[in-house]
Scaffold this active site. Structure first.
Site, PDB file in Angstrom:
ATOM      1  CD1 TRP A 186      -2.528   1.882   0.477  1.00 36.01           C
ATOM      2  CD2 TRP A 186      -1.227   2.480   2.196  1.00 36.01           C
ATOM      3  NE1 TRP A 186      -2.814   3.188   0.797  1.00 36.01           N
ATOM      4  CE2 TRP A 186      -2.021   3.579   1.851  1.00 36.01           C
ATOM      5  CE3 TRP A 186      -0.302   2.609   3.247  1.00 36.01           C
ATOM      6  CZ2 TRP A 186      -1.947   4.804   2.516  1.00 36.01           C
ATOM      7  CZ3 TRP A 186      -0.225   3.815   3.915  1.00 36.01           C
ATOM      8  CH2 TRP A 186      -1.056   4.900   3.552  1.00 36.01           C
ATOM      9  CD  GLU A 225      -4.528  -1.512   2.072  1.00 34.38           C
ATOM     10  OE1 GLU A 225      -3.367  -1.813   2.433  1.00 34.38           O
ATOM     11  OE2 GLU A 225      -5.397  -1.134   2.876  1.00 34.38           O
ATOM     12  CE  LYS A 227      -5.990   6.079   2.830  1.00 31.36           C
ATOM     13  NZ  LYS A 227      -5.063   6.039   3.942  1.00 31.36           N
ATOM     14  CG  ASP A 258      -8.451  -0.859   4.647  1.00 31.73           C
ATOM     15  OD1 ASP A 258      -9.506  -0.442   5.156  1.00 31.73           O
ATOM     16  OD2 ASP A 258      -7.351  -0.806   5.233  1.00 31.73           O
ATOM     17  CG  HIS A 261      -8.640   1.884   2.060  1.00 31.37           C
ATOM     18  ND1 HIS A 261      -7.384   1.457   1.716  1.00 31.37           N
ATOM     19  CD2 HIS A 261      -8.523   2.388   3.306  1.00 31.37           C
ATOM     20  CE1 HIS A 261      -6.543   1.669   2.706  1.00 31.37           C
ATOM     21  NE2 HIS A 261      -7.214   2.229   3.691  1.00 31.37           N
ATOM     22  CG  ASP A 293      -8.978   4.630   5.923  1.00 31.79           C
ATOM     23  OD1 ASP A 293      -9.413   3.625   6.504  1.00 31.79           O
ATOM     24  OD2 ASP A 293      -7.832   4.708   5.442  1.00 31.79           O
ATOM     25  CG  ASP A 325      -5.196  -1.487   8.232  1.00 34.85           C
ATOM     26  OD1 ASP A 325      -4.630  -1.039   9.252  1.00 34.85           O
ATOM     27  OD2 ASP A 325      -5.047  -1.004   7.100  1.00 34.85           O
TER      28      ASP A 325
HETATM   29  C1  RNT Z   1      -3.670   2.754   4.970  1.00 37.46           C
HETATM   30  C2  RNT Z   1      -3.780   1.315   4.621  1.00 37.46           C
HETATM   31  C3  RNT Z   1      -2.649   0.447   5.084  1.00 37.46           C
HETATM   32  C4  RNT Z   1      -2.174   0.792   6.465  1.00 37.46           C
HETATM   33  C5  RNT Z   1      -1.248  -0.211   7.067  1.00 37.46           C
HETATM   34  C6  RNT Z   1      -0.497   0.342   8.218  1.00 37.46           C
HETATM   35  O1  RNT Z   1      -4.799   3.460   4.730  1.00 37.46           O
HETATM   36  O2  RNT Z   1      -4.979   0.810   5.104  1.00 37.46           O
HETATM   37  O3  RNT Z   1      -2.996  -0.878   4.955  1.00 37.46           O
HETATM   38  O4  RNT Z   1      -3.228   0.981   7.356  1.00 37.46           O
HETATM   39  O5  RNT Z   1      -0.455  -0.746   6.114  1.00 37.46           O
HETATM   40 ZN    ZN Z   2      -5.281  -1.299   4.991  1.00 38.76          ZN
END
Ligand code: RNT
Ligand code: ZN
Length: 417
Positions: A186, A225, A227, A258, A261, A293, A325
């Site tokens: 990420w 990942e 966002k 996530d 996100h 978030d 998370d």
């Molecule tokens: C950030 C992401 C990521 C972090 C961690 C610490 O918005 O969610 O995954 O929270 O990697």
């Molecule tokens: Zn995350």
């Protein structure tokens, strides 16, 4: 909690579930097998153990200043060990690159090696934990607004090198534990205000990822990942969901979902069955967004219940990895972990106890009143008796009994930090 009461309630629940065609013991066996990847960063507010100061930023922020956060590796390990005594099942620990065992030496991110994680691997083995891993783009002088998508080659190369090294570390972890290590990538890359070169940064990110993924490994799995936005990077995110979904489908990489996100009203549960068709596996970061978030502690709310149901309904549990998370610095951090892990397991248990065969039959027959009625009634079936029994047979605190155990740990350990 009285043992015989838990036992008795369980027997009654078992009979009640049998009446709707659910085998409670089967559900328990399944739950026992589902590992949850526990985020190391709840213990210390995402700071890590680098010698140089963590500069924060990167679009994420832990809020609160509850006393007792872990200040070093030993404290963090002790906290995780405590957490594990309060949750049933066998789990994983999710490390970030900034949590290496650097032994007081300044090791820049483009210099990290598997050796910096050797003591983690050893410790995890002793505790019967598997490790997962994450590259860390935030909290560094070179983090800025752009890392892997940075047009400035030296900066971009620094982060490419970092991420490549994270893959080799994950590979070593996977080999050592004889189980693939999941590496999550990420990055916070984005812009605070109106952005006119959106296409350019996304093209650069695609190229950087191609370079990073050039080597194939057997003992690790790559995840990307997306966002929606980050703090101070509100207008544009290079690694948006469309970007990573496209990349993941095209290059067969795992997309990390996530739950914090997405737009607040977006249905994450509904994404599971779509992603499974086009990407190899799914990684989840279960979180609880409040207005943004915010990474609040996961609780058993409707979002998580629906997500768990969708996971179980696909019957593809082997392709779906569940990680947490959240990082709440405003309450007891061990308590935060325990609430979050147990709530996730409760959601999974409820899902495993769903009268799935009957519901599917109703749907196939077009009996939609019956489907809705059974879904409603299923909500009040005695799943909590099964949950208590799960805790009892796992030798962990039943019900609210864990509160006093955490209070005791606070008294003896975290309050003295
Ligand atoms: C950030 C992401 C990521 C972090 C961690 C610490 O918005 O969610 O995954 O929270 O990697
Ligand atoms: Zn995350």
């Amino acid at each position: 909690m009285k043992k015989d009461l838990v036992q008795k309630s369980y027997e009654i629940a078992k009979e009640r579930y049998a009446a709707v065609g659910v085998d409670v013991d089967e559900a328990l066996t399944e739950l026992q097998k589902i590992p949850i990847s526990i985020q190391c960063w709840q213990a210390d507010d995402v700071i890590g153990f680098e010698v140089s100061e963590n500069l924060g930023g990167g679009g994420i922020q832990a809020t609160g200043n509850y006393p007792g956060k872990a200040r070093n590796i030993d404290e963090l390990r002790a906290d995780i060990e405590k957490v594990l005594t309060l949750v049933g099942g066998k789990h994983r620990l999710n490390l970030h690159a900034i949590y290496g065992d650097f032994k007081g030496k300044a090791v820049d991110r483009d210099m990290i090696e598997p050796a910096h994680f050797a003591s983690w691997m050893q410790w995890a083995k002793e505790k019967d934990l598997k490790l997962d891993f994450n590259s860390t783009s935030f909290g560094h002088p070179k983090s800025g607004d752009l890392t892997l998508a940075n047009p400035d080659k030296p900066v971009r190369d620094f982060w490419i090198e970092h991420t490549k090294r994270c893959r080799t570390i994950a590979e070593e972890m996977g080999k050592f534990q004889n189980d693939p290590c999941i590496l999550n990538i990420w990055i916070h890359d984005g812009m605070k205000d109106l952005t006119v070169n959106r296409y350019k940064y996304r093209k650069i990110l695609e190229q950087s990822l191609d370079e990073i993924f050039a080597v194939d490994y057997r003992n690790m799995k790559d995840c990307i990942e997306a966002k929606l936005f980050g703090i101070a990077l509100e207008s544009y995110t290079v690694g948006s969901y469309d970007f990573y979904l496209g990349y993941g489908a095209k290059k067969q990489k795992i997309v990390t979902l996530d739950t914090g996100h997405f737009h607040i009203s977006e249905n994450i549960a509904d994404k599971i069955s779509a992603l499974l068709l086009f990407t190899p596996e799914i990684m989840l970061h279960v979180s609880r967004p409040i207005r943004w978030d915010s990474d609040h502690v996961v609780i058993l709310n409707e979002d998580i219940a629906e997500l768990a149901k969708e996971i179980v309904r696909t019957k593809e549990l082997g392709r779906i990895h569940i990680g947490l998370d959240f990082f709440d610095a405003s309450i007891n951090r061990i308590g935060a972990y325990v609430i979050g892990i147990r709530s996730t397991q409760k959601a999974l248990l409820q899902a495993l106890l769903e009268p799935a065969d009957r519901l599917r039959k109703y749907e196939e027959n077009g009996q939609y009143f019956e489907r809705l009625a059974l879904l409603e009634e299923a909500k009040v079936l005695p799943w909590n008796a099964v949950w208590d029994y799960f805790c009892l047979t796992n030798n962990v605190a039943v019900g609210e009994d864990y509160i006093s155990e955490i209070q005791q740990y606070e008294k003896d350990v975290t309050s003295k930090r």
